[in-house]
Motif scaffolding. Structure first.
Motif, PDB file in Angstrom:
ATOM      1  N   GLY A 137       0.819  -1.216   0.000  1.00  0.00           N
ATOM      2  CA  GLY A 137       0.000   0.000   0.000  1.00  0.00           C
ATOM      3  C   GLY A 137       0.846   1.257   0.000  1.00  0.00           C
ATOM      4  N   ILE A 138       1.947   1.247   0.762  1.00  0.00           N
ATOM      5  CA  ILE A 138       2.845   2.408   0.769  1.00  0.00           C
ATOM      6  C   ILE A 138       3.434   2.632  -0.622  1.00  0.00           C
ATOM      7  N   ALA A 139       3.839   1.542  -1.277  1.00  0.00           N
ATOM      8  CA  ALA A 139       4.377   1.664  -2.632  1.00  0.00           C
ATOM      9  C   ALA A 139       3.333   2.235  -3.584  1.00  0.00           C
ATOM     10  N   MET A 140       2.090   1.753  -3.467  1.00  0.00           N
ATOM     11  CA  MET A 140       1.015   2.265  -4.322  1.00  0.00           C
ATOM     12  C   MET A 140       0.752   3.735  -4.047  1.00  0.00           C
ATOM     13  N   LEU A 141       0.816   4.124  -2.768  1.00  0.00           N
ATOM     14  CA  LEU A 141       0.578   5.522  -2.412  1.00  0.00           C
ATOM     15  C   LEU A 141       1.614   6.423  -3.058  1.00  0.00           C
ATOM     16  N   ALA A 272      -6.690   6.307  -3.969  1.00  0.00           N
ATOM     17  CA  ALA A 272      -7.885   5.617  -3.487  1.00  0.00           C
ATOM     18  C   ALA A 272      -7.625   4.113  -3.332  1.00  0.00           C
ATOM     19  N   LEU A 273      -6.940   3.508  -4.306  1.00  0.00           N
ATOM     20  CA  LEU A 273      -6.604   2.091  -4.199  1.00  0.00           C
ATOM     21  C   LEU A 273      -5.626   1.850  -3.052  1.00  0.00           C
ATOM     22  N   ALA A 274      -4.664   2.761  -2.899  1.00  0.00           N
ATOM     23  CA  ALA A 274      -3.710   2.628  -1.800  1.00  0.00           C
ATOM     24  C   ALA A 274      -4.420   2.706  -0.451  1.00  0.00           C
ATOM     25  N   MET A 275      -5.435   3.576  -0.363  1.00  0.00           N
ATOM     26  CA  MET A 275      -6.201   3.685   0.874  1.00  0.00           C
ATOM     27  C   MET A 275      -6.853   2.349   1.215  1.00  0.00           C
ATOM     28  N   ALA A 276      -7.456   1.716   0.230  1.00  0.00           N
ATOM     29  CA  ALA A 276      -8.112   0.427   0.475  1.00  0.00           C
ATOM     30  C   ALA A 276      -7.104  -0.626   0.921  1.00  0.00           C
ATOM     31  N   VAL A 277      -5.929  -0.639   0.296  1.00  0.00           N
ATOM     32  CA  VAL A 277      -4.908  -1.631   0.635  1.00  0.00           C
ATOM     33  C   VAL A 277      -4.351  -1.382   2.028  1.00  0.00           C
ATOM     34  N   ILE A 278      -4.020  -0.124   2.345  1.00  0.00           N
ATOM     35  CA  ILE A 278      -3.410   0.192   3.639  1.00  0.00           C
ATOM     36  C   ILE A 278      -4.394  -0.073   4.779  1.00  0.00           C
ATOM     37  N   ILE A 279      -5.638   0.344   4.619  1.00  0.00           N
ATOM     38  CA  ILE A 279      -6.618   0.115   5.677  1.00  0.00           C
ATOM     39  C   ILE A 279      -6.870  -1.386   5.854  1.00  0.00           C
ATOM     40  N   SER A 280      -6.872  -2.146   4.744  1.00  0.00           N
ATOM     41  CA  SER A 280      -7.005  -3.603   4.855  1.00  0.00           C
ATOM     42  C   SER A 280      -5.827  -4.187   5.621  1.00  0.00           C
ATOM     43  N   ALA A 281      -4.630  -3.660   5.370  1.00  0.00           N
ATOM     44  CA  ALA A 281      -3.442  -4.129   6.083  1.00  0.00           C
ATOM     45  C   ALA A 281      -3.537  -3.828   7.567  1.00  0.00           C
TER      46      ALA A 281
END
Length: 308
Positions: A137-141, A272-281
């Motif tokens: 998620g950090i990488a995506m952000l 927005a995708l990074a938000m979903a990934v990070i919050i899931s993590a």
């Protein structure tokens, strides 16, 4: 009533302060750094808040911290406030959107687990899965246009999350002052260090801020510092670190919504995708710790059904 005993009012209020008030401070910092240099904003904010708290507590008869307590509070204040909050202010000063800043800081639970290794903590497979997902998620952000346009802002935000997590875990192993005096001492030391940094980097006011700048400062002093920071330190003492840092679930959504409504910010698809990934993590990381039995009677440890 059983429900009220399970959710004591101070804990409910503390979680509300972390979830909502702290979520709003990202937008207020974004407004504040338009009129105040970033390190000066944080330094004044914490010195004023810390001084008011310290004076009030001493007036109420609370004993002054001992020298070992001052040293411990100073260490945590520098990590959480000087490095953590100061870096967030500087990142937003470079143009990072308040919602993106909140999302980057949402990685605090990830760093909290990693920092726990310094004190012998060992992670479950589910927690390791959350750590790996969080790194993705950090990488995506960082692929999003907001942080790509401000590489320094990206470095500052990740460093802020790491410093905040390390300080939060370390605080449970240091002889901090009791109660609110701990927060007051941390704010005083952290604020002084921020002002020293402001002077060394040549920050200065071009002119006196307008009313909007003073209102932002007042909000950060009263709500962001005195109310929310005390709520955070209270939770660190009464619930597990994973529960205390659970504001990471909510703060990004609050910050993004307020940034869109009041500051005209826009969040791209990558963010927005990074938000979903990070919050899931963060959810994966938090589940094993929220399930564990409380360390002592009377301490609230939220169950899986309340992770949201």
């Amino acid at each position: 009533m059983p429900g009220l005993r399970r959710f004591p009012l101070p804990l409910v209020g503390a979680f509300f302060a972390l979830y909502v008030i702290w979520g709003s401070t990202y937008l207020v910092i974004r407004i504040g750094v338009q009129y105040w240099p970033p390190l000066m904003l944080g330094g004044i904010r914490f010195i004023v808040g810390g001084t008011l708290m310290y004076a009030f507590l001493r007036w109420r008869g609370v004993p002054a911290p001992t020298w070992p307590q001052w040293k411990a509070a100073g260490i945590i204040g520098i990590l959480l406030l000087s490095f953590g909050n100061g870096a967030v202010s500087m990142a937003e000063h470079t143009g990072v959107a308040s919602g993106v800043a909140a999302l980057a800081v949402a990685t605090v639970p990830l760093f909290t687990l990693l920092c726990g290794y310094f004190w012998g903590a060992r992670n479950t497979r589910l927690e390791w899965a959350g750590i790996v997902l969080g790194l993705i998620g950090i990488a995506m952000l960082n692929l999003g246009s907001n942080l790509q346009s401000s590489p320094l802002g990206a470095v500052l935000l990740i460093g802020a999350a790491a410093a905040w997590a390390f300080g939060s875990v370390w605080s449970k192993h240091l002889p901090l002052p009791q109660g609110a005096m701990s927060s007051a001492a941390q704010m005083l030391v952290g604020g002084v260090v921020l002002l020293i940094g402001s002077a060394l980097t040549g920050e200065h006011l071009e002119s006196l801020p307008p009313l909007e700048g003073w209102l932002a400062m007042m909000y950060l002093v009263v709500f962001g510092s005195i109310v929310a920071f005390n709520a955070y330190m209270y939770l660190l003492k009464n619930v597990r670190p994973a529960a205390a840092t659970s504001y990471a679930y909510v703060n990004p959504a609050v910050a993004v919504l307020l940034g869109i409504v009041f500051a005209g910010e826009r969040i791209g698809i990558a963010e927005a995708l990074a938000m979903a990934v990070i919050i899931s993590a963060v959810v994966l990381i938090g589940l094993p710790q929220w399930r564990r039995a409380p360390e002592r009677p009377g301490v609230l440890v939220p169950t899986e059904s309340r992770v949201n």
